[in-house]
Scaffold this motif. Structure first.
Motif: not given
Ligand SMILES: NC(=O)c1ccc[n+]([C@@H]2O[C@H](COP(=O)([O-])OP(=O)(O)OC[C@H]3O[C@@H](n4cnc5c(N)ncnc54)[C@H](O)[C@@H]3O)[C@@H](O)[C@H]2O)c1
Length: 335
Positions: A11-12, A14-16, A35-36, A38, A73-75, A78
């Motif tokens: 997952g790449t 915001r947090i990736g 891996a993503d 996208f 990656s999205p919740t 996980h």
């Molecule tokens: N700890 C923190 O401070 C914090 C902050 C933001 C988000 N998060 C958590 O991180 C996770 C991701 O959030 P985000 O905001 O980065 O989401 P996001 O939507 O910005 O990014 C998610 C990325 O994962 C990719 N993705 C989708 N399905 C996938 C799969 N099966 N395998 C690999 N990649 C896949 C998407 O294409 C996208 O690039 C969520 O669970 C969120 O709750 C934690």
């Protein structure tokens, strides 16, 4: 020579990207696989921080070329990815929350507990150097026994409506960090009372969610924990904790990008607004959480939040959701 851990990033978004940056900043880790689905996101991250790319996380697990993975990656992805990591014998740091459904978390609990490799949760705030210092000083006995803990956490601005729609609600999405910080100080929590408010965002209200919450938790020794959240804050990201004990109090406050203050005819003590959001405020914490995880990967003693810490935070979030809806106090069993 320092051992270099080869990292996989799943997952790449915001947090990736934050994790890619943190891996890059550590001298004992390299970004090996990304891996993503996208693929443009994976490629952009690889161009900046290195690593091979794939659309399929299974390729990362099967590569034989990673010592640990970060699941960002999205919740809803996980649970399956934690299982894949355990099956492949690859240590994993998974972002919060584990899932939005406690039944799915419980179904994975025994397997996670039996995992021979570390499975840890991304509760980064435990690694914020300021909060961590408070914790170390509480543990040293400086303020005696904890009686009250106050946590304030306000985001600078509300998230997009599309995000709110799939977030699982403010308690599971946002307050979950504060539930974990509550348990960082007071692990045994027995009771949850919560209220939600709709004071400024019609979008959040239309989604059936709250734009602000107040929570009171009760610890097993009678301690009180209060949590205040808002989805907006006109003066920036507001992150504070205060621990009150029998012999004193410790506070950790907000951080401005500079300590320079201005004084003039209109105002005194003028300080720049607080750091904008989690990327800036918790940059150190994100790096230190990976460093701690890698101590676990190396087989050294480590104190990363566990799968059960992730489960406990979700139980508290579910109880708060129920309490805000019913108006009643909800008893919880975290063991
Ligand atoms: N700890 C923190 O401070 C914090 C902050 C933001 C988000 N998060 C958590 O991180 C996770 C991701 O959030 P985000 O905001 O980065 O989401 P996001 O939507 O910005 O990014 C998610 C990325 O994962 C990719 N993705 C989708 N399905 C996938 C799969 N099966 N395998 C690999 N990649 C896949 C998407 O294409 C996208 O690039 C969520 O669970 C969120 O709750 C934690």
């Amino acid at each position: 020579m320092t051992q270099k851990f080869r990292m996989g990033l799943i997952g790449t978004g915001r947090i990736g990207r934050v994790h890619a940056m943190s891996i890059n900043a550590l001298d004992n880790a390299t970004l090996e696989w990304i891996a993503d689905p996208f693929i443009a996101g994976a490629e952009a991250t690889a161009a900046e921080f290195g690593g091979k790319v794939t659309t399929d996380p299974a390729e990362v697990f099967a590569s034989g070329e990673v010592d640990a993975v970060i699941i960002a990656s999205p919740t809803p992805t996980h649970v399956a990815l934690i299982e894949a990591a355990i099956d492949a014998g690859i240590p994993a740091l998974c972002e919060k929350p584990i899932d939005l459904d406690i039944a799915r978390v419980d179904a994975l609990r025994a397997k996670a507990a039996a995992s021979p490799v570390p499975i840890v949760l991304g509760f980064n705030r435990r690694f914020d150097p300021h909060f961590d210092e408070v914790k170390r000083r509480v543990d040293s006995g400086e303020i005696g026994s904890i009686e009250q803990l106050a946590i304030t956490s306000r985001d600078p601005a509300e998230p997009p409506a599309a995000y709110v729609a799939v977030s699982g609600g403010i308690f599971r999405d946002m307050t979950i960090h504060d539930f974990d910080i509550a348990r960082f100080f007071i692990p045994e929590i027995v009771e949850v009372t919560a209220r939600g408010t709709n004071t400024f965002s019609r979008d959040i209200e239309a989604a059936g969610d709250y734009d602000g919450v107040a929570v009171i938790l009760r610890g097993s020794k009678g301690e009180t924990i209060t949590i205040l959240n808002s989805r907006h804050s006109s003066f920036g990201y507001d992150q504070r904790i205060e621990v009150f004990g029998s012999k004193g109090m410790l506070q950790a406050g907000n951080i401005a990008p500079t300590s320079v203050r201005s004084f003039n005819a209109e105002s005194v003590e003028g300080l720049a607004p607080y750091q904008n959001f989690f990327l800036e405020r918790y940059a150190d914490a994100y790096r230190l959480e990976i460093a701690e995880f890698l101590r676990g990967v190396a087989g050294e003693p480590f104190r990363s939040p566990s799968f059960d810490d992730g489960r406990a935070a979700l139980i508290l979030a579910d109880a708060a959701t129920e309490s805000a809806k019913s108006g009643a106090t909800v008893a919880v069993e975290l063991a």
